[in-house]
Design an enzyme around this catalytic site. Structure first.
Site, PDB file in Angstrom:
ATOM      1  N   ARG A  76       0.868  -1.170   0.000  1.00 37.81           N
ATOM      2  CA  ARG A  76       0.000   0.000   0.000  1.00 37.81           C
ATOM      3  C   ARG A  76       0.912   1.229   0.000  1.00 37.81           C
ATOM      4  O   ARG A  76       1.948   1.247   0.636  1.00 37.81           O
ATOM      5  CB  ARG A  76      -0.919   0.026   1.230  1.00 37.81           C
ATOM      6  CG  ARG A  76      -2.110  -0.928   1.126  1.00 37.81           C
ATOM      7  CD  ARG A  76      -3.111  -0.425   0.100  1.00 37.81           C
ATOM      8  NE  ARG A  76      -4.311  -1.249   0.005  1.00 37.81           N
ATOM      9  CZ  ARG A  76      -4.469  -2.228  -0.861  1.00 37.81           C
ATOM     10  NH1 ARG A  76      -3.486  -2.532  -1.693  1.00 37.81           N
ATOM     11  NH2 ARG A  76      -5.604  -2.915  -0.908  1.00 37.81           N
ATOM     12  N   GLU A 107      -3.011   8.140  -4.159  1.00 35.81           N
ATOM     13  CA  GLU A 107      -3.374   7.752  -5.526  1.00 35.81           C
ATOM     14  C   GLU A 107      -4.763   8.308  -5.862  1.00 35.81           C
ATOM     15  O   GLU A 107      -5.651   8.295  -5.006  1.00 35.81           O
ATOM     16  CB  GLU A 107      -3.418   6.218  -5.643  1.00 35.81           C
ATOM     17  CG  GLU A 107      -2.074   5.541  -5.505  1.00 35.81           C
ATOM     18  CD  GLU A 107      -2.212   4.010  -5.569  1.00 35.81           C
ATOM     19  OE1 GLU A 107      -3.307   3.520  -5.931  1.00 35.81           O
ATOM     20  OE2 GLU A 107      -1.241   3.312  -5.256  1.00 35.81           O
ATOM     21  N   HIS A 118      -0.048   0.909  -9.815  1.00 39.09           N
ATOM     22  CA  HIS A 118      -0.776  -0.028  -8.940  1.00 39.09           C
ATOM     23  C   HIS A 118      -1.305  -1.222  -9.734  1.00 39.09           C
ATOM     24  O   HIS A 118      -2.481  -1.588  -9.656  1.00 39.09           O
ATOM     25  CB  HIS A 118      -1.923   0.685  -8.228  1.00 39.09           C
ATOM     26  CG  HIS A 118      -2.353   0.017  -6.964  1.00 39.09           C
ATOM     27  ND1 HIS A 118      -2.904   0.694  -5.909  1.00 39.09           N
ATOM     28  CD2 HIS A 118      -2.323  -1.294  -6.577  1.00 39.09           C
ATOM     29  CE1 HIS A 118      -3.206  -0.140  -4.939  1.00 39.09           C
ATOM     30  NE2 HIS A 118      -2.853  -1.372  -5.324  1.00 39.09           N
TER      31      HIS A 118
END
Length: 334
Positions: free
Chosen positions: A205, A234, A251
Site C-alpha cells: 500500500r 493515488e 498499482h
C-alpha cells in the site's frame, strides 16, 4: 437477484449473467447509495468505499471485493448491519511475485545488482511475501524475513533487515493499529537507520512508505533506487518521486490475467455459497496471442519498464492505465 459490479473487473460477465436476474456494471468510484439501494449484492475493487454512507437503507446483503486488501470496506459497519462480506486473499500473490522477480532481474541487468551476492529483506510473509521469498531463493539471494505477527522463529527483527539488506521489499496490509502498525513503516527515521544504501520495493500500500521521506532519502543517497507500484494519495502522485524511481507503475503489480481470474472465481464461489446457488464452471485466463514467442525469460512475459514508461510520460493517466491494462500472463500456455 440484482448485482452491482465494478465495470473494470474482467472476465466475470458471462458467469454473473447466468447467476443473476439483473447485473449492472458501473465505474467503481462512481457507485452511489442510489445505485445500490435495490441491489442484493455488490462486487467491487478498492475504489469503492463500502460503508454506511453507501449501504445504509439498501437491501444489500453480500459484498465482495475482487482484491486482496479490504481497507476500503468498513468491516465494523458490515458486522452491525448484518452484511456478509468477503475479499480474495492470495488471489494475485503469483502476479505480485512475478512483478518483484522481473524488477529484481532488471535491477541486475541495468543497475548492477549482483543477485547471488545480495541480501533481500522481505517485510511481511503472508500470501505474497511467501511467494516473493521463494522467488528470491530461486534467484540465489540471501533472504531475511520480518513478520512479527506470524511469530516464526526463523524470521528476524526489523533492525536486522535495516542493517543487512541490499533490497527491502514490503508486503504488508495497511493499518494504524498498534502493536503492528504499518502506516509510514518506512519513514524518515527508518531511512536514517538503514545502513547498506538498499533498493526499496513497495507493492503493498502506498502509505506503508512515506513518499516524501523516500524522495528525500533518494536525494541524500541513503537509498540506491526505488521500485514503486503503490503511492500515497493515488491517483495524485508525488511527481518528483515518480521521476526518480527506477520502476514506477500505476498499482498494477497484481494485475496479471491469472490473478484477476483467481479473484473472479473466488468472488463467484462466495456469492454462490451465500445465495445457495450452484457454482458454475471456473473461469480460465485468456491465452496470449498466437504469434507470441516465449524462449524462457520471465521478462518476455512481463517487463515493468514498459508500464514505467507509460506512467512517467502521462502520470495524469494513472487511473486510465490501471483500468485499461493489457493482457499479462504469469505463464506461457503451450
Amino acid at each position: 437477484m440484482k448485482i452491482i459490479v465494478d465495470d473494470k473487473i474482467p472476465y466475470i460477465q458471462e458467469k454473473l449473467a447466468v447467476l443473476a436476474d439483473e447485473v449492472v456494471y458501473l465505474r467503481g468510484a462512481d457507485i452511489s447509495a442510489g445505485d445500490v439501494k435495490d441491489a442484493d449484492a455488490l462486487i467491487v475493487r478498492t475504489r469503492t468505499h463500502c460503508d454506511a454512507k453507501l449501504l445504509a437503507g439498501s437491501r444489500v446483503q453480500f459484498v465482495a471485493t475482487a482484491t486482496i486488501g479490504f481497507d476500503h470496506i468498513d468491516t465494523e459497519y458490515m458486522k452491525r448491519a448484518g452484511i456478509t462480506w468477503t475479499n480474495c486473499p492470495g488471489c494475485n500473490a503469483g502476479s505480485v511475485a512475478q512483478y518483484v522477480e522481473c524488477s529484481l532481474l532488471l535491477l541486475q541487468q541495468q543497475k548492477g545488482l549482483a543477485l547471488h551476492e545480495s541480501t533481500i529483506g522481505i517485510i511481511g510473509c503472508g500470501h505474497v511475501g511467501s511467494k516473493v521469498k521463494a522467488v528470491a531463493e530461486r534467484l540465489g539471494m540471501r533472504v531475511l524475513v520480518c513478520d512479527p505477527p506470524l511469530g516464526n522463529p526463523d524470521f528476524v527483527p526489523m533492525d536486522v533487515i535495516e542493517r543487512e539488506a541490499d533490497v527491502i521489499t514490503f508486503h504488508v496490509p495497511l493499518t494504524k493499529e498498534e502493536p503492528y502498525a504499518t502506516w509510514h513503516m518506512a519513514d524518515s527515521d527508518f531511512f536514517r537507520r538503514i545502513t547498506r544504501v538498499p533498493y526499496i520495493i513497495n507493492t503493498s500500500r502506498g502509505e506503508v512508505v512515506d513518499n516524501k521521506a523516500l524522495s528525500t532519502a533518494l536525494n541524500e543517497g541513503k537509498v540506491r533506487d526505488a521500485v514503486l507500484d503503490v503511492w500515497e494519495e493515488e491517483p495524485h502522485l508525488n511527481l518528483q518521486l515518480l521521476q526518480k524511481a527506477f520502476i514506477a507503475t500505476p498499482h498494477i503489480a497484481g494485475y496479471s490475467a491469472d490473478g484477476k481470474v483467481n479473484a473472479d472465481n473466488m468472488v463467484i464461489e462466495a456469492l454462490c455459497h451465500h445465495f445457495c446457488l450452484p457454482i458454475p464452471e471456473r473461469i480460465k485466463a485468456p491465452q496470449l496471442p498466437s504469434d507470441f514467442r516465449f524462449t524462457g525469460s520471465p521478462l518476455e512475459l512481463y517487463n515493468p519498464l514498459k508500464d514505467t514508461e507509460n506512467l512517467k510520460k502521462e502520470p495524469d493517466k494513472f487511473e486510465y492505465l490501471r483500468n485499461n491494462y493489457p493482457l499479462r500472463r504469469e505463464q506461457f500456455d503451450i
